[in-house]
Motif scaffolding. Sequence first.
Motif, PDB file in Angstrom:
ATOM      1  N   ILE A 284       1.639   9.287  17.067  1.00 59.63           N
ATOM      2  CA  ILE A 284       1.817   8.210  18.035  1.00 59.63           C
ATOM      3  C   ILE A 284       1.295   8.680  19.383  1.00 59.63           C
ATOM      4  CG2 ILE A 284       3.444   6.578  19.026  1.00 59.63           C
ATOM      5  CD1 ILE A 284       3.155   6.451  15.983  1.00 59.63           C
TER       6      ILE A 284
ATOM      7  N   SER B 248      -2.413   6.521  16.746  1.00 53.93           N
ATOM      8  CA  SER B 248      -1.980   5.117  16.780  1.00 53.93           C
ATOM      9  C   SER B 248      -2.816   4.278  17.722  1.00 53.93           C
ATOM     10  CB  SER B 248      -0.508   5.040  17.189  1.00 53.93           C
ATOM     11  OG  SER B 248      -0.336   5.563  18.495  1.00 53.93           O
TER      12      SER B 248
ATOM     13  N   THR C 281       7.160   4.662  10.528  1.00 48.43           N
ATOM     14  CA  THR C 281       6.647   3.650  11.453  1.00 48.43           C
ATOM     15  C   THR C 281       6.307   2.367  10.714  1.00 48.43           C
ATOM     16  OG1 THR C 281       5.781   5.359  12.931  1.00 48.43           O
ATOM     17  CG2 THR C 281       4.861   3.139  13.140  1.00 48.43           C
TER      18      THR C 281
ATOM     19  N   ARG D 255       8.057  -1.329  11.269  1.00 49.44           N
ATOM     20  CA  ARG D 255       7.295  -2.528  11.587  1.00 49.44           C
ATOM     21  C   ARG D 255       7.538  -3.632  10.566  1.00 49.44           C
ATOM     22  NH1 ARG D 255       3.118  -2.282  15.073  1.00 49.44           N
ATOM     23  NH2 ARG D 255       3.331  -4.548  14.857  1.00 49.44           N
TER      24      ARG D 255
ATOM     25  N   VAL E 234      10.617   8.453  15.755  1.00 48.69           N
ATOM     26  CA  VAL E 234      10.365   7.263  14.935  1.00 48.69           C
ATOM     27  C   VAL E 234      11.539   6.994  13.993  1.00 48.69           C
ATOM     28  CG1 VAL E 234       7.874   7.525  15.069  1.00 48.69           C
ATOM     29  CG2 VAL E 234       9.097   8.606  13.187  1.00 48.69           C
TER      30      VAL E 234
ATOM     31  N   ALA F 134       5.477   1.593  18.214  1.00 45.62           N
ATOM     32  CA  ALA F 134       6.085   2.866  17.871  1.00 45.62           C
ATOM     33  C   ALA F 134       5.674   3.870  18.916  1.00 45.62           C
ATOM     34  CB  ALA F 134       5.660   3.314  16.492  1.00 45.62           C
TER      35      ALA F 134
END
Length: 967
Positions: free
Chosen positions: A278, A306, A374, A378, A462, A734
């Motif tokens: 991330i 990401s 992650t 989502r 996360v 995230a």
Amino acid sequence: MDFWSRLIANTGLSSGSSRKDAARDPIRRRQRFEKEYSQLLQIWRSCSNLAEDDDAAENIEIRLKELTNILADESRRPLPHPCITFASIKQIYSPIAKIATSSYNEWIIKEAVLFFATLIESEEEAFVENDAFSSSLTNLLIRITGANSIRMGSDTEVRVVELAFNITTKIRLDPHILSAWFKSSSESAAGDEKFRDERDKFAGKTQKQDFPLFYLLMDYIHHEGKVGDFARTGLLYIIEAASNSVPLEQWIVESDLSTLMATGLGALYSQLSRKLVIDHPSNDVPPVLAFSDYQHPTSTYEIVSSTSPDFQLHLETFLSHLLFWQDVLNHCRSVEVKSTLLEHFQVIFLQQLLYPSLLESSDVDGGSSVAVLTYLRRILESVDHPDMINLILHYLLALPDAESAAQTSAEPAVSAARKRKSMDLATMMASKVETTYSPLLFNLVDLIHSCLKSRNQQTVCVTLQLVAAILKRHHRYAIITLLHTEAVHGNASHRTIGAHQQEVDFLMTLAGSIGGQDNFDEIYDNILRDTMIRVESHPCSIKLVAPKISTNNHKLPAIPDSLPGAPRDVPHHTLSPEDPLLQTILDILETFFMNPVETNLSVTETIIDLAVCGFVSVEGWLLRHPRKYIFDEEADESASPPPDPSSTAFAELEKMLAISRCHRRPKWHPSSLPRILSILETLADHVAYFRGIIPRFEDLLQQRREAFQTADTIMPNQNFRPGSNTMTPGQDQASTVDSRSESPARPSVLEGFAQRILSELGTPSRSGSPRGRKDTIRSSGAGSTISSSLGLTTPPAKMPPVPPKEFPLNYDSPGKSGLGRSFSPNSQQEASSFDGRDSPVASQAAAFAAVDRGILTRRVGLPGQKIEPIPLSFDQKTGGGGDADEAANQTEEHENTRSSNNVRTNEEEEDSEQGDRSLMAPTPPPEEKTATVSHVITNVIIFQSFLLELASLIQVRAGMFNEVKFA
């Protein structure tokens, strides 16, 4: 006269009016239409190979366009419409479809599609209901989108799929149109009165020729843009129409719709990167990270960042298709079709892809745990359909299966088709060689517990965000899996008003001990409003805060789950103080000031989410339990004899005594405190420790607050807001960071932003009270000003302030009290004499700025670690001599001297201990975490905001859920 009329009519000036007259005249319009059509057929028949004859293809395109224009113009004119009637009677669409399919010319295909679309939009002659029309158009669509067709451009694809969508719109508005486009094999095989008996002998497999329009839309549901939108919406309309047609319902159940949708979703999930870090764009790092030890994580060809545009596109495509699943279930009124879809979703996607990816993830192989956690978060944040959520969490959390589903009122043939489809799915899965994993051995709870103890800070972050998502959106699943809970009596009010006020004052005292000059009363009011909105919007709170309309209508409808096994209403409960998840979260909280900023934002967010639900009691794990209240011995309320127990005066006296008892404040004893309150008190002591070893701590803290305010003004759209304890999801939703203890003091990517903000703010000394009041805090370490302002104690008049005995925040040691302030020498005189026109003072301000930058880059640790206090080294008596360069050089020189002294000391110790090494085994020192002063300052501000949020949450709960006893 006739001669002149004919002469004028033959001139060029009258040609435009002549065409308009011809368009207005229905007879002349039809003659022109028939002429264009005849020329079209003549060109086609005279051409042996239209694909190789460009001139003929161009002429056909022109004639098709002219026919379409005439029809479009006529449909806007008043009746009669002879051209549309002619097209219907002569069925001119049939040869036009053949011309387009055999031309292999995209321009001819485009004009043919527009021709059919114009006929449909005319809404005359019932084209869309005509079997011949549907057959011609279906054949055209199949041929131009099939495997051997030409490659069409995006514009042509949009027109083709839009035409199919328009047909589904007509079907939705008028269900009887469906019979012209859907011809099931069961209908054709059973045309007599024995239809229902024959229907039970359905072969179990569908053919594409039964409903070509359906499969045309299926081929485009994964596309982006208008094409995908038209295809997905058209397919939704067809599935919605299944509720009005038993043959279509049966056909959809046994079609490969569910298989194609599940495998398509799985293919999109497989395209997502297996390893992820991330990150944030270098030019868009949130200020709360810029003022910390943030480092951009390393990404490689295998480990994707990401911020990668390709990754963002793949994730967005996957989530959009997941939402399409949800839309299909929302539009589907057939229980059998819905059950078939959900069964394939579980078997093909959950069991074969999602769960194995969770099981095989690891935080030591470059970020696979970060990736899958992650993606799961989502998914849970994007989907809100109860059946999909139940499937996902029921399977991943290994919840027990229900006994059996309720009987439905579906047609016997549809139910039989549903059973055959299930058997086909089971056979397909049994034929796979891969091992089938089961969450009974290792489920999502086990994964969460293991990841929270990881040494990879991104994994921890996360995971906390995933836990917070479950607590926020799907709390009823958490109380029976993630959390160890105990049932409580829902109607009992536990803590007293005296204890409640005492605990709120305790949190406000801790927040006040940190200090600051902002208007904290206004800030706290804003936090209170935000907390109230947050509590009201929790999915469990609606049953507690919704107004009861009448005594007979006070229960909300049950959760609309069609699948068995879903947890129902959330009961009144409390969190066990020994809950493993809570203890792990508190372990992370203990090292708050050394943690990465994003970890702290996530852990405080999770703690708030644990206490937001109105059905959870906060006594025992967040606040003291009433069973542990200890009061001082009561004095005699009255020396007079008590009144008669049967009298009114006695009842009133009992009420007054009950109210008085509830307003008493229990003894504040450490043994009665939950672990979280003890940790918060320890963290406040850490702030006092930092105040003692960091020069100009108060000034640096105030500068950081103003820097955040300035950054918020410059960049109002940042995803992180320091002090709000919330992380607004950005594009990747995230936001985590891997902060390493050996990271550089100030990453180069952040220097420009941070130094620019600090240089603009300047560094004048300040001496304000923590909550925005004008009274000052004495540097002696006595915290009476904050305590009295919060109402904790009322010191006698003309007496020196004494620390409150309720909250002994290490008052025995002034250095650890947390309420003293460290001022730079002569800071108040310097601040009062500061003037931009006075060059010596301005030069000294520059010296302060240089020293502050040096201080912010120094590393500090928690109490107990061997780290020397940071020296404040510059000449304060001179104006021009203490410039920025000299101050920085002195600081650097001191650091070099201290390092060389350490080297010499280590060499001497090495010589003296040489003889002892053979007698004792080497013991590695424990790992000590350090962070820059800038990082610590940012975490101190987050900690203060967290304290205010906890206090506001306790107050909001008390008022909204009636949790406090007054009598």
